[in-house]
Design an enzyme around this catalytic site. Structure first.
Site, short mmCIF file in Angstrom:
data_model
loop_
_atom_site.label_atom_id
_atom_site.label_comp_id
_atom_site.label_asym_id
_atom_site.label_seq_id
_atom_site.Cartn_x
_atom_site.Cartn_y
_atom_site.Cartn_z
N GLU A 7 47.91 50.94 30.63
CA GLU A 7 46.93 51.68 29.84
C GLU A 7 45.92 50.72 29.20
OE1 GLU A 7 49.92 50.96 29.18
OE2 GLU A 7 50.42 50.95 27.05
N LYS A 49 51.56 54.65 37.72
CA LYS A 49 51.31 54.64 36.27
C LYS A 49 50.78 53.25 35.93
CE LYS A 49 52.37 53.60 32.61
NZ LYS A 49 51.46 52.76 31.80
N CYS A 70 52.65 35.81 35.26
CA CYS A 70 54.11 35.69 35.21
C CYS A 70 54.58 34.44 35.92
CB CYS A 70 54.77 36.92 35.83
SG CYS A 70 54.51 37.00 37.60
P1 NAD Z 1 54.72 45.67 29.39
O1 NAD Z 1 56.16 45.63 29.65
O2 NAD Z 1 54.25 45.79 27.97
O3 NAD Z 1 54.05 46.92 30.15
C1 NAD Z 1 54.38 47.18 31.50
C2 NAD Z 1 54.29 48.69 31.73
O4 NAD Z 1 55.26 49.34 30.91
C3 NAD Z 1 52.93 49.27 31.36
O5 NAD Z 1 52.56 50.20 32.35
C4 NAD Z 1 53.19 49.94 30.02
O6 NAD Z 1 52.41 51.08 29.84
C5 NAD Z 1 54.65 50.32 30.07
N1 NAD Z 1 55.28 50.26 28.74
C6 NAD Z 1 54.92 49.50 27.69
N2 NAD Z 1 55.76 49.69 26.64
C7 NAD Z 1 56.67 50.58 27.05
C8 NAD Z 1 57.81 51.18 26.43
N3 NAD Z 1 58.16 50.89 25.19
N4 NAD Z 1 58.54 52.05 27.14
C9 NAD Z 1 58.22 52.35 28.42
N5 NAD Z 1 57.13 51.82 29.05
C10 NAD Z 1 56.38 50.95 28.38
O7 NAD Z 1 54.08 44.39 30.10
P2 NAD Z 1 52.60 43.83 30.00
O8 NAD Z 1 52.38 43.24 28.66
O9 NAD Z 1 51.63 44.84 30.50
O10 NAD Z 1 52.64 42.66 31.10
C11 NAD Z 1 53.04 41.34 30.81
C12 NAD Z 1 54.48 41.11 31.18
O11 NAD Z 1 54.67 41.41 32.56
C13 NAD Z 1 54.91 39.67 31.03
O12 NAD Z 1 56.20 39.64 30.50
C14 NAD Z 1 54.90 39.13 32.45
O13 NAD Z 1 55.76 38.03 32.68
C15 NAD Z 1 55.36 40.33 33.20
N6 NAD Z 1 54.98 40.24 34.59
C16 NAD Z 1 55.96 39.98 35.50
C17 NAD Z 1 55.64 39.83 36.84
C18 NAD Z 1 56.71 39.53 37.85
O14 NAD Z 1 56.46 39.70 39.03
N7 NAD Z 1 57.89 39.07 37.45
C19 NAD Z 1 54.31 39.97 37.26
C20 NAD Z 1 53.34 40.26 36.29
C21 NAD Z 1 53.68 40.40 34.95
#
Ligand code: NAD
Length: 503
Positions: free
Chosen positions: A181, A178, A286
């Site tokens: 998006e 997944k 991140c």
């Molecule tokens: P996000 O949490 O908004 O989205 C991640 C995934 O969750 C996406 O596929 C999205 O479709 C889904 N999602 C979004 N809202 C949701 C909800 N309410 N319920 C269920 N699923 C949902 O994250 P993002 O903005 O795409 O990415 C940035 C974040 O990711 C930052 O916090 C960053 O630090 C973190 N990140 C962490 C690492 C790590 O290895 N620790 C690596 C990369 C990014």
């Protein structure tokens, strides 16, 4: 910018790229130009069900596929990715915004995991102990789990999907991905190449969507394991919901990465490293350095740091010479700008303001925020407490290394940290005492290569085992321990033994 008929991003179900029947779609937008690149569906419940069913049906044959045959698919896959790096990077820059060079890095760090997956024969070896009791041997099998799922964030649309499905599939599992998006196109190109490399129908499937699709995945009885990378808020929800439904879950989440700068550090290297690690990818990593802790006399380096940050060129990542591309969305830009305003209001010193940056050659419609530097940042300020995920470097001050380590340990996050120094003794103290899972010594972004695993800790992670490397082989397999004894006529004992001993 309007695009009268943007292409649609397909789902992948049972080896077929299909158009979703969903009535809910969102646009994939180039964040440097606002051009609509494609439309992506929020998959229906039936489509999620079909993807999981295809993965479930493909599992019995795939788990029996000999390990060498599985490995050879990944040998071919790495070659296909290598041949396509430039094209993949171009798609990635268009939908995500990072510079072309950085986009190639995004693909390359994922490619390294694919290369690692091709070595699955060595990675999935069990253990054997001979003669653990009279005539008894014990050995382990690392058996695949079944259907596994990956949920990925927007900021590394090549690397993070490649952290997940190659290792899961190489271990003998089937997979439903997944993607984010917000930028699914480069991920889908990688998926096409995986199919071209020979991954059989149903072994890899893709659904798109947001909250509803993710919740359906968390609840689905046929899914055995979920790998999530994204924000702390969503990751915590996914961890609890999917664990509650009996799945293995690993969630890599948000961060606030501190770098400590001691006054004996190599000044030139340190300042260049800090600026690159804070503002590269517009701070949307991140493992970005988001807090620099200047110790003692290193506090006098602020003007030089600001000078270097000012020289970075902000603009469209597709243009040569750009250092800092746009933020992923208008909403992300608004959020970062409001945190900058809040930082000023809370009394931090705005040394460099990246709002309304001068743009190098771009039309100016993108979500641009330039390098921003605050000094005098303290715990309690929104700038410090929140993950900004933008090109904003917070500078805090400390009187000693001990005080700086205390500051880091009091912060809940544990993704990455770094120390800049020329002192081995200081470095040793730091690596021993700092409570963060990934530590750099004169290395600003210490993301381990796939010979190791990604080992973020504390509030940056839920679940025990990290992505890629040896840890993920344990995550994607069930260890089965066999204790066996074979009888020949000379070793047959007489009588019943009711004690626990095997001897
Ligand atoms: P996000 O949490 O908004 O989205 C991640 C995934 O969750 C996406 O596929 C999205 O479709 C889904 N999602 C979004 N809202 C949701 C909800 N309410 N319920 C269920 N699923 C949902 O994250 P993002 O903005 O795409 O990415 C940035 C974040 O990711 C930052 O916090 C960053 O630090 C973190 N990140 C962490 C690492 C790590 O290895 N620790 C690596 C990369 C990014």
């Amino acid at each position: 910018m309007t695009n009268p008929s943007p292409p649609t991003v397909p789902l992948l179900i049972n080896g077929e790229f299909v158009t979703s029947r969903s009535t809910q779609w969102r646009e994939v937008v180039n964040p440097a130009t606002q051009q609509v690149l494609a439309r992506v569906p929020l998959a229906t419940a039936d489509e999620v069900q079909a993807a999981v069913a295809a993965a479930q049906a493909a599992f019995p044959a795939w788990r029996k596929t000999p390990i060498g045959q599985r490995a050879r698919i990944f040998l071919k896959y790495q070659q296909l990715i290598r041949e396509q790096v430039k094209d993949l990077a171009a798609i990635l820059t268009a939908e995500q915004g990072k510079t072309l060079a950085d986009a190639e890095g995004d693909v390359f760090r994922g490619l390294e995991v694919v290369e690692h997956a091709a070595g699955i024969g060595n990675l999935q070896l069990g253990e054997l102990a001979n003669n653990v009791a009279g005539g008894v041997d014990t050995y382990t099998l690392l058996q695949p789990l079944g259907v596994c799922v990956g949920i990925t964030p927007f900021n590394f649309p090549a690397m993070i999907p490649l952290w997940m499905f190659p290792m899961a599939i190489a271990c003998g599992n089937t997979f439903v991905l997944k993607p984010s998006e917000q930028d699914p196109m480069s991920t889908m190109r990688l998926v096409e190449l995986a199919i071209e490399a020979g991954i059989p129908p149903g072994v890899l499937n893709v659904v798109h969507g947001g909250e509803d699709v993710v919740n359906a995945i968390c609840d689905h009885a046929d899914i055995k394991a979920v790998s999530f990378v994204g924000s702390t808020r969503v990751g915590t929800h996914v961890y609890h919901r999917a664990s509650q439904a009996g799945k293995r879950v690993q969630c890599m989440m948000g961060a606030k990465n501190h770098a400590i700068i001691l006054p004996d550090a190599h000044k030139e290297q340190t300042l260049n490293n800090l600026v690159g690690a804070a503002f590269g990818a517009a701070g949307q990593r991140c493992m970005a350095v988001s807090v620099a802790v200047l110790v003692g006399e290193a506090q006098s380096w602020i003007p030089e740091l600001v000078e270097r940050a000012k020289k970075l060129s902000v603009g469209n990542g597709a243009l040569a010479g750009t250092d800092v591309g746009p933020l992923i969305s208008c909403a992300a830009k608004d959020r970062v700008e409001s945190l900058i305003a809040q930082g000023e209001a809370e009394g931090a010193r705005l040394e460099l303001d990246g709002r309304l940056p001068a743009l190098a050659g771009a039309a100016g419609e993108g979500n641009f925020v330039g390098p921003t530097v605050f000094s005098g940042v303290k715990p309690g300020m929104a700038l410090y407490e929140q993950e900004i995920f933008g090109p904003v470097l917070c500078i805090a001050e400390a009187a000693s290394l001990d005080e700086a380590i205390e500051l880091i340990n009091a912060n809940p996050n544990g993704n990455g940290t770094a120390l800049f120094t020329q002192s081995g003794a200081a470095a040793r103290k730091f690596q021993e005492n700092v409570e963060v899972g990934q530590v750099g010594i004169n290395v600003p972004i210490p993301v381990p290569v796939p010979l190791f695993s990604f080992t973020g800790s504390r509030a940056s992670k839920l679940g025990d085992l990290g992505p890629y490397g040896k840890q993920v082989v344990l995550f994607y397999t069930q260890t089965k321990t066999i204790t066996e004894r074979w009888f020949d006529d000379s070793s047959v004992s007489t009588g019943v033994n009711t004690t626990i001993s095997l001897r």
